[in-house]
Scaffold this motif. Structure first.
Motif, PDB file in Angstrom:
ATOM      1  N   PRO A 177       0.832  -1.210   0.000  1.00 30.19           N
ATOM      2  CA  PRO A 177       0.000   0.000   0.000  1.00 30.19           C
ATOM      3  C   PRO A 177       0.867   1.261   0.000  1.00 30.19           C
ATOM      4  N   LYS A 178       0.485   2.225  -0.812  1.00 27.50           N
ATOM      5  CA  LYS A 178       1.258   3.472  -0.888  1.00 27.50           C
ATOM      6  C   LYS A 178       0.838   4.451   0.194  1.00 27.50           C
ATOM      7  N   GLU A 179      -0.437   4.370   0.615  1.00 27.10           N
ATOM      8  CA  GLU A 179      -0.941   5.285   1.631  1.00 27.10           C
ATOM      9  C   GLU A 179      -0.916   4.594   2.983  1.00 27.10           C
ATOM     10  N   THR A 180       0.027   4.931   3.833  1.00 23.19           N
ATOM     11  CA  THR A 180       0.176   4.257   5.125  1.00 23.19           C
ATOM     12  C   THR A 180      -0.906   4.651   6.120  1.00 23.19           C
ATOM     13  N   TYR A 181      -1.645   5.723   5.835  1.00 19.46           N
ATOM     14  CA  TYR A 181      -2.735   6.107   6.745  1.00 19.46           C
ATOM     15  C   TYR A 181      -3.845   5.060   6.695  1.00 19.46           C
ATOM     16  N   ILE A 182      -4.084   4.506   5.503  1.00 16.92           N
ATOM     17  CA  ILE A 182      -5.144   3.517   5.339  1.00 16.92           C
ATOM     18  C   ILE A 182      -4.658   2.146   5.789  1.00 16.92           C
ATOM     19  N   SER A 183      -3.438   1.786   5.444  1.00 16.62           N
ATOM     20  CA  SER A 183      -2.900   0.486   5.808  1.00 16.62           C
ATOM     21  C   SER A 183      -1.407   0.608   6.091  1.00 16.62           C
ATOM     22  N   THR A 184      -0.975   0.062   7.218  1.00 16.32           N
ATOM     23  CA  THR A 184       0.450   0.085   7.564  1.00 16.32           C
ATOM     24  C   THR A 184       1.100  -1.268   7.281  1.00 16.32           C
ATOM     25  N   TYR A 185       0.430  -2.121   6.514  1.00 16.73           N
ATOM     26  CA  TYR A 185       0.954  -3.462   6.270  1.00 16.73           C
ATOM     27  C   TYR A 185       2.252  -3.401   5.453  1.00 16.73           C
ATOM     28  N   SER A 186       3.194  -4.250   5.831  1.00 18.48           N
ATOM     29  CA  SER A 186       4.423  -4.417   5.050  1.00 18.48           C
ATOM     30  C   SER A 186       4.733  -5.895   4.948  1.00 18.48           C
ATOM     31  N   GLN A 187       5.266  -6.318   3.827  1.00 18.08           N
ATOM     32  CA  GLN A 187       5.544  -7.729   3.598  1.00 18.08           C
ATOM     33  C   GLN A 187       6.718  -8.212   4.447  1.00 18.08           C
ATOM     34  N   PRO A 188       6.750  -9.526   4.755  1.00 16.61           N
ATOM     35  CA  PRO A 188       7.877 -10.075   5.523  1.00 16.61           C
ATOM     36  C   PRO A 188       9.190  -9.917   4.762  1.00 16.61           C
ATOM     37  N   GLU A 189      10.245  -9.619   5.498  1.00 22.61           N
ATOM     38  CA  GLU A 189      11.576  -9.542   4.901  1.00 22.61           C
ATOM     39  C   GLU A 189      12.272 -10.886   5.064  1.00 22.61           C
ATOM     40  N   SER A 190      12.815 -11.388   3.969  1.00 17.43           N
ATOM     41  CA  SER A 190      13.427 -12.710   3.995  1.00 17.43           C
ATOM     42  C   SER A 190      14.683 -12.718   3.135  1.00 17.43           C
ATOM     43  N   ASP A 191      15.807 -13.067   3.747  1.00 14.39           N
ATOM     44  CA  ASP A 191      17.074 -13.155   3.001  1.00 14.39           C
ATOM     45  C   ASP A 191      17.131 -14.399   2.121  1.00 14.39           C
ATOM     46  N   CYS A 192      16.302 -15.392   2.460  1.00 16.13           N
ATOM     47  CA  CYS A 192      16.315 -16.660   1.715  1.00 16.13           C
ATOM     48  C   CYS A 192      15.087 -16.818   0.834  1.00 16.13           C
ATOM     49  N   ALA A 193      14.482 -15.701   0.445  1.00 16.34           N
ATOM     50  CA  ALA A 193      13.244 -15.758  -0.332  1.00 16.34           C
ATOM     51  C   ALA A 193      13.430 -16.510  -1.644  1.00 16.34           C
ATOM     52  N   MET A 194      12.363 -17.202  -2.062  1.00 11.32           N
ATOM     53  CA  MET A 194      12.367 -17.880  -3.360  1.00 11.32           C
ATOM     54  C   MET A 194      12.137 -16.848  -4.467  1.00 11.32           C
ATOM     55  N   LYS A 195      13.010 -16.809  -5.447  1.00 10.25           N
ATOM     56  CA  LYS A 195      12.913 -15.820  -6.519  1.00 10.25           C
ATOM     57  C   LYS A 195      11.974 -16.328  -7.613  1.00 10.25           C
ATOM     58  N   THR A 196      10.698 -16.370  -7.273  1.00  7.96           N
ATOM     59  CA  THR A 196       9.667 -16.781  -8.228  1.00  7.96           C
ATOM     60  C   THR A 196       8.429 -15.923  -8.007  1.00  7.96           C
ATOM     61  N   SER A 197       7.729 -15.642  -9.057  1.00  7.09           N
ATOM     62  CA  SER A 197       6.497 -14.842  -8.966  1.00  7.09           C
ATOM     63  C   SER A 197       5.253 -15.713  -9.111  1.00  7.09           C
ATOM     64  N   ARG A 198       5.447 -17.027  -9.084  1.00  4.14           N
ATOM     65  CA  ARG A 198       4.302 -17.942  -9.245  1.00  4.14           C
ATOM     66  C   ARG A 198       3.841 -18.437  -7.878  1.00  4.14           C
ATOM     67  N   ILE A 199       2.552 -18.343  -7.664  1.00  5.54           N
ATOM     68  CA  ILE A 199       1.970 -18.882  -6.427  1.00  5.54           C
ATOM     69  C   ILE A 199       0.478 -19.106  -6.655  1.00  5.54           C
ATOM     70  N   CYS A 200      -0.052 -20.153  -6.033  1.00  6.97           N
ATOM     71  CA  CYS A 200      -1.472 -20.491  -6.200  1.00  6.97           C
ATOM     72  C   CYS A 200      -2.048 -20.838  -4.830  1.00  6.97           C
ATOM     73  N   LEU A 201      -3.257 -20.376  -4.567  1.00  7.01           N
ATOM     74  CA  LEU A 201      -3.961 -20.677  -3.324  1.00  7.01           C
ATOM     75  C   LEU A 201      -5.286 -21.355  -3.640  1.00  7.01           C
ATOM     76  N   LEU A 202      -5.615 -22.381  -2.880  1.00 13.09           N
ATOM     77  CA  LEU A 202      -6.910 -23.046  -2.960  1.00 13.09           C
ATOM     78  C   LEU A 202      -7.677 -22.719  -1.685  1.00 13.09           C
ATOM     79  N   ILE A 203      -8.821 -22.058  -1.827  1.00 16.82           N
ATOM     80  CA  ILE A 203      -9.626 -21.644  -0.675  1.00 16.82           C
ATOM     81  C   ILE A 203     -10.901 -22.479  -0.660  1.00 16.82           C
TER      82      ILE A 203
END
Length: 340
Positions: free
Chosen positions: A234-260
């Motif tokens: 989110p660009k506007e921190t007033y509405i949301s202060t969420y930030s993604q987890p920081e990970s030095d060992c992150a997987m360098k892939t943009s593919r992900i699927c969720l089944l709900i």
């Protein structure tokens, strides 16, 4: 302008736990501690499709039933007990009720009928029970060892009728689980069949944080944001202060699927999903690979926070998140009472 004292409400009571296992059956036992779940999320990194063996766990032979306007006296009928209580596992929960203000009931696999009754009604039916909070009493009936059947039926018939969600798992695989629906139908009680609702989500991401160097609470929150298709940056921190987890060992892939998956979900379904997820994770050779299973409780069901605590009806929110890696299972659970 609001008076500060007016809006200064105390925070809800929150229970959280973090555990690490190397044995899947320990995780399965956590899910078996309770019986009623309403949603399940499988997160599969580096994939655009959920593996078929996992998807089949929530799409094949997962029917459940809704029984309408049913008296609690139906559950103490000797024929019902012999067929469904003594010869299988019955999951039964009163549907569309708020346990903070309404009577509720459930039948659990060990054969216990638990009734959550308002105090003024409890005093009129002639049954023994235990005092609970918010002017309720709890009555527990062991259906495998009923005494004074006629008196018990008379007491139960004084209560209103209920709608129930039901799932029955017979001990004999040759017997069809739909037999329980046929039983109610033949007794002129309205029965409808329902399927679990499945939805797939493929969010846009840049990379996938690794479980081994990320806080479990942040990982569970990240999966929740993906499931809700929320804005991860989110660009506007007033509405949301969420930030993604920081990970030095992150997987360098943009593919992900969720089944709900949503519906009346039993621990058996959750256990089958977990076993297939673990099998798939061990088959992948990608470094720092993981998958997760997140399960949400039914807010108005019998619930037990710990093995040492009593199981009772209480308005609550609870989720259990399991992160599977090649060599370990991380379990992060969090829950809160809606009314303390």
């Amino acid at each position: 302008m609001l008076c500060p004292e007016v809006s200064n409400f105390p925070p809800p009571k929150v229970v959280s736990s973090y555990q690490k296992f190397d044995n899947l059956e320990n995780v399965v036992e956590i899910f078996k501690m309770n019986n009623f779940y309403k949603s399940l999320i499988v997160t599969c990194p580096d994939e655009l499709q959920i593996p078929s063996l996992i998807e089949e766990c929530v799409s094949e032979d997962c029917d459940y039933y809704k029984v309408s306007n049913c008296s609690l006296a139906e559950f103490v009928e000797p024929v019902f007990i012999e067929k469904f209580i003594k010869n299988g596992k019955l999951y039964c929960l009163s549907a569309d009720r708020k346990c903070i203000v309404q009577n509720c009931a459930a039948v659990t696999p060990e054969g216990l009928l638990t009734i959550h009754i308002l105090e003024n009604i409890f005093q009129t039916i002639g049954l023994e029970g235990s005092k609970r909070s918010h002017n309720f009493y709890e009555v527990t009936i062991d259906l495998k060892n009923i005494k004074n059947l006629d008196k018990l039926k008379q007491s139960l018939e004084k209560l209103e009728t209920f709608d129930f969600y039901i799932n029955w798992e017979p001990n004999n695989e040759k017997i069809c689980p739909s037999s329980v629906a046929r039983y109610f139908f033949e007794r002129n009680i309205s029965v409808s069949v329902h399927l679990l609702e499945n939805k797939k989500v493929t969010p846009d991401i840049e990379e996938i944080p690794a479980v081994k160097d990320t806080d479990p609470e942040e990982m569970a929150e990240w999966v929740g944001m993906l499931a809700q298709q929320a804005d991860l940056s989110p660009k506007e921190t007033y509405i949301s202060t969420y930030s993604q987890p920081e990970s030095d060992c992150a997987m360098k892939t943009s593919r992900i699927c969720l089944l709900i998956t949503k519906g009346f979900i039993t621990p058996t379904i959750v256990a089958n999903v977990c076993r297939n997820v673990q099998s798939y994770v061990t088959s992948r050779e990608l470094e720092n690979y993981w998958m997760s299973v997140s399960v949400q409780s039914d807010e108005n069901s019998l619930w037990q926070w710990y093995r040492s605590s009593p199981r009772m009806f209480q308005a609550h929110d609870s989720s259990t998140n399991v992160f599977f890696t090649e060599d370990s299972l991380t379990v992060y659970s969090i829950g809160q009472l809606k009314y303390s």
